[in-house]
Design a protein around this motif. Sequence first.
Motif, PDB file in Angstrom:
ATOM      1  N   ALA A   5       0.814  -1.207   0.000  1.00  0.00           N
ATOM      2  CA  ALA A   5       0.000   0.000   0.000  1.00  0.00           C
ATOM      3  C   ALA A   5       0.849   1.259   0.000  1.00  0.00           C
ATOM      4  CB  ALA A   5      -0.903   0.003   1.222  1.00  0.00           C
ATOM      5  N   VAL A   6       0.255   2.298  -0.560  1.00  0.00           N
ATOM      6  CA  VAL A   6       0.782   3.646  -0.429  1.00  0.00           C
ATOM      7  C   VAL A   6      -0.352   4.437   0.210  1.00  0.00           C
ATOM      8  CG1 VAL A   6       1.615   5.687  -1.663  1.00  0.00           C
ATOM      9  CG2 VAL A   6       2.263   3.407  -2.472  1.00  0.00           C
ATOM     10  N   ARG A   7      -0.132   4.853   1.475  1.00  0.00           N
ATOM     11  CA  ARG A   7      -1.209   5.558   2.171  1.00  0.00           C
ATOM     12  C   ARG A   7      -0.646   6.597   3.146  1.00  0.00           C
ATOM     13  NH1 ARG A   7      -0.641   0.916   5.232  1.00  0.00           N
ATOM     14  NH2 ARG A   7      -0.801   1.265   7.457  1.00  0.00           N
ATOM     15  N   ASP A   8      -1.390   7.663   3.282  1.00  0.00           N
ATOM     16  CA  ASP A   8      -1.046   8.738   4.215  1.00  0.00           C
ATOM     17  C   ASP A   8       0.364   9.272   3.986  1.00  0.00           C
ATOM     18  OD1 ASP A   8      -3.551   8.417   5.493  1.00  0.00           O
ATOM     19  OD2 ASP A   8      -2.727   6.808   6.743  1.00  0.00           O
ATOM     20  N   VAL A   9       0.739   9.415   2.715  1.00  0.00           N
ATOM     21  CA  VAL A   9       2.067   9.919   2.366  1.00  0.00           C
ATOM     22  C   VAL A   9       1.931  11.361   1.899  1.00  0.00           C
ATOM     23  CG1 VAL A   9       4.075   9.636   0.857  1.00  0.00           C
ATOM     24  CG2 VAL A   9       2.852   7.615   1.699  1.00  0.00           C
ATOM     25  N   LYS A  10       2.826  12.215   2.400  1.00  0.00           N
ATOM     26  CA  LYS A  10       2.881  13.595   1.920  1.00  0.00           C
ATOM     27  C   LYS A  10       3.947  13.648   0.830  1.00  0.00           C
ATOM     28  CE  LYS A  10       3.658  18.352   3.278  1.00  0.00           C
ATOM     29  NZ  LYS A  10       4.141  19.262   4.322  1.00  0.00           N
ATOM     30  N   PHE A  11       3.495  13.757  -0.412  1.00  0.00           N
ATOM     31  CA  PHE A  11       4.397  13.795  -1.557  1.00  0.00           C
ATOM     32  C   PHE A  11       4.662  15.227  -1.990  1.00  0.00           C
ATOM     33  CE2 PHE A  11       2.539   9.516  -2.387  1.00  0.00           C
ATOM     34  CZ  PHE A  11       3.719   8.791  -2.466  1.00  0.00           C
ATOM     35  N   GLY A  12       5.920  15.520  -2.321  1.00  0.00           N
ATOM     36  CA  GLY A  12       6.249  16.769  -2.980  1.00  0.00           C
ATOM     37  C   GLY A  12       5.862  16.657  -4.453  1.00  0.00           C
ATOM     38  N   GLU A  13       6.367  17.576  -5.219  1.00  0.00           N
ATOM     39  CA  GLU A  13       6.070  17.574  -6.655  1.00  0.00           C
ATOM     40  C   GLU A  13       7.083  16.715  -7.413  1.00  0.00           C
ATOM     41  OE1 GLU A  13       5.365  21.430  -8.286  1.00  0.00           O
ATOM     42  OE2 GLU A  13       4.262  22.096  -6.521  1.00  0.00           O
ATOM     43  N   ARG A  14       6.618  16.144  -8.513  1.00  0.00           N
ATOM     44  CA  ARG A  14       7.455  15.368  -9.449  1.00  0.00           C
ATOM     45  C   ARG A  14       8.136  14.159  -8.785  1.00  0.00           C
ATOM     46  NH1 ARG A  14       7.985  20.505  -9.777  1.00  0.00           N
ATOM     47  NH2 ARG A  14       9.934  20.497  -8.599  1.00  0.00           N
ATOM     48  N   VAL A  15       7.461  13.546  -7.845  1.00  0.00           N
ATOM     49  CA  VAL A  15       7.978  12.333  -7.203  1.00  0.00           C
ATOM     50  C   VAL A  15       7.600  11.144  -8.072  1.00  0.00           C
ATOM     51  CG1 VAL A  15       7.796  10.815  -5.189  1.00  0.00           C
ATOM     52  CG2 VAL A  15       7.833  13.300  -4.889  1.00  0.00           C
ATOM     53  N   LYS A  16       8.559  10.247  -8.282  1.00  0.00           N
ATOM     54  CA  LYS A  16       8.281   9.027  -9.047  1.00  0.00           C
ATOM     55  C   LYS A  16       8.390   7.839  -8.104  1.00  0.00           C
ATOM     56  CE  LYS A  16       9.306   6.213 -12.977  1.00  0.00           C
ATOM     57  NZ  LYS A  16       9.971   6.005 -14.223  1.00  0.00           N
ATOM     58  N   VAL A  17       7.317   7.054  -8.032  1.00  0.00           N
ATOM     59  CA  VAL A  17       7.280   5.844  -7.214  1.00  0.00           C
ATOM     60  C   VAL A  17       7.004   4.672  -8.143  1.00  0.00           C
ATOM     61  CG1 VAL A  17       6.039   4.614  -5.384  1.00  0.00           C
ATOM     62  CG2 VAL A  17       6.461   7.072  -5.178  1.00  0.00           C
ATOM     63  N   VAL A  18       7.864   3.661  -8.077  1.00  0.00           N
ATOM     64  CA  VAL A  18       7.661   2.459  -8.872  1.00  0.00           C
ATOM     65  C   VAL A  18       7.101   1.394  -7.934  1.00  0.00           C
ATOM     66  CG1 VAL A  18       8.736   0.720 -10.349  1.00  0.00           C
ATOM     67  CG2 VAL A  18       9.580   3.083 -10.379  1.00  0.00           C
ATOM     68  N   GLU A  19       5.860   1.000  -8.168  1.00  0.00           N
ATOM     69  CA  GLU A  19       5.227   0.001  -7.308  1.00  0.00           C
ATOM     70  C   GLU A  19       5.573  -1.400  -7.795  1.00  0.00           C
ATOM     71  OE1 GLU A  19       1.374   1.041  -5.530  1.00  0.00           O
ATOM     72  OE2 GLU A  19       1.283   2.567  -7.091  1.00  0.00           O
ATOM     73  N   PRO A  20       5.455  -2.421  -6.954  1.00  0.00           N
ATOM     74  CA  PRO A  20       4.848  -2.398  -5.633  1.00  0.00           C
ATOM     75  C   PRO A  20       5.813  -1.903  -4.563  1.00  0.00           C
ATOM     76  CG  PRO A  20       5.551  -4.618  -6.126  1.00  0.00           C
ATOM     77  CD  PRO A  20       5.848  -3.780  -7.341  1.00  0.00           C
ATOM     78  N   CYS A  21       5.275  -1.214  -3.590  1.00  0.00           N
ATOM     79  CA  CYS A  21       6.057  -0.795  -2.422  1.00  0.00           C
ATOM     80  C   CYS A  21       5.097  -0.432  -1.293  1.00  0.00           C
ATOM     81  CB  CYS A  21       7.002   0.355  -2.748  1.00  0.00           C
ATOM     82  SG  CYS A  21       6.228   1.808  -3.406  1.00  0.00           S
ATOM     83  N   ASN A  22       5.638  -0.388  -0.089  1.00  0.00           N
ATOM     84  CA  ASN A  22       4.882   0.021   1.090  1.00  0.00           C
ATOM     85  C   ASN A  22       5.397   1.379   1.527  1.00  0.00           C
ATOM     86  OD1 ASN A  22       3.126  -2.161   1.639  1.00  0.00           O
ATOM     87  ND2 ASN A  22       4.816  -3.333   2.500  1.00  0.00           N
ATOM     88  N   LEU A  23       4.583   2.384   1.398  1.00  0.00           N
ATOM     89  CA  LEU A  23       4.909   3.731   1.858  1.00  0.00           C
ATOM     90  C   LEU A  23       3.734   4.179   2.713  1.00  0.00           C
ATOM     91  CD1 LEU A  23       5.914   5.363  -1.565  1.00  0.00           C
ATOM     92  CD2 LEU A  23       7.395   4.144   0.009  1.00  0.00           C
ATOM     93  N   TYR A  24       4.002   4.522   3.965  1.00  0.00           N
ATOM     94  CA  TYR A  24       2.879   4.936   4.805  1.00  0.00           C
ATOM     95  C   TYR A  24       3.356   5.909   5.877  1.00  0.00           C
ATOM     96  CZ  TYR A  24       4.760   0.809   7.211  1.00  0.00           C
ATOM     97  OH  TYR A  24       5.584  -0.123   7.763  1.00  0.00           O
ATOM     98  N   GLY A  25       2.566   6.977   6.028  1.00  0.00           N
ATOM     99  CA  GLY A  25       2.812   7.950   7.083  1.00  0.00           C
ATOM    100  C   GLY A  25       4.133   8.690   6.970  1.00  0.00           C
ATOM    101  N   CYS A  26       4.715   8.739   5.792  1.00  0.00           N
ATOM    102  CA  CYS A  26       6.026   9.368   5.605  1.00  0.00           C
ATOM    103  C   CYS A  26       5.895  10.628   4.750  1.00  0.00           C
ATOM    104  CB  CYS A  26       7.010   8.383   4.958  1.00  0.00           C
ATOM    105  SG  CYS A  26       6.437   7.685   3.394  1.00  0.00           S
ATOM    106  N   GLU A  27       7.018  11.308   4.581  1.00  0.00           N
ATOM    107  CA  GLU A  27       7.049  12.524   3.775  1.00  0.00           C
ATOM    108  C   GLU A  27       8.184  12.411   2.763  1.00  0.00           C
ATOM    109  OE1 GLU A  27       7.747  17.291   4.494  1.00  0.00           O
ATOM    110  OE2 GLU A  27       6.820  16.092   6.084  1.00  0.00           O
ATOM    111  N   ILE A  28       7.842  12.570   1.490  1.00  0.00           N
ATOM    112  CA  ILE A  28       8.817  12.450   0.408  1.00  0.00           C
ATOM    113  C   ILE A  28       8.787  13.753  -0.379  1.00  0.00           C
ATOM    114  CG2 ILE A  28       9.489  11.141  -1.632  1.00  0.00           C
ATOM    115  CD1 ILE A  28       8.085   8.715  -0.307  1.00  0.00           C
ATOM    116  N   ALA A  29       9.901  14.462  -0.372  1.00  0.00           N
ATOM    117  CA  ALA A  29       9.971  15.826  -0.923  1.00  0.00           C
ATOM    118  C   ALA A  29      10.040  15.823  -2.455  1.00  0.00           C
ATOM    119  CB  ALA A  29      11.169  16.548  -0.323  1.00  0.00           C
TER     120      ALA A  29
END
Length: 150
Positions: A5-29
């Motif tokens: 899952a990817v949930r409750d993530v604060k993403f900045g602009e132009r972020v690239k995420v290649v799934e599958p992955c677990n991202l939760y409750g974090c901040e990615i600039a």
Amino acid sequence: MHQVAVRDVKFGERVKVVEPCNLYGCEIADDCFVGPFTEIQTGVTVGPRTRVQSHAFICELVSIGHDCFVGHGVMFINDTFSIGGPARGRRELWRATKIGNRVSIGSNATIMPVSIADDVVIGAGSVVTKDIIEPGSYAGNPARRLKAKT
């Protein structure tokens, strides 16, 4: 069953995420890259223009500066087994890790709860067990300085 899952993530602009992955409750600039099969946990901050490659594990209490590189399979640890075994969810026993700016961490390195200065290179497969306070290149188990930054 636990789902990817990817949930409750604060993403900045132009972020690239290649799934599958677990991202939760974090901040990615802004302008970050997160590769597949990664896990980035609650409270983690990843600074601008940082790249996190595949199969990395970034646990709670980790902050990563800007313009960093986290190689494939890098593991961050927040439990030091200070009571002789796992903390078993007792967060008060966990310790934080702070990664400076322009830090490159080679594939399959293990980063214990430490602070790493700006402008550091960690060799692949290294185990960082103590704070790194001077820029330079470090490698080994435990990691030690090979050369100062030039």
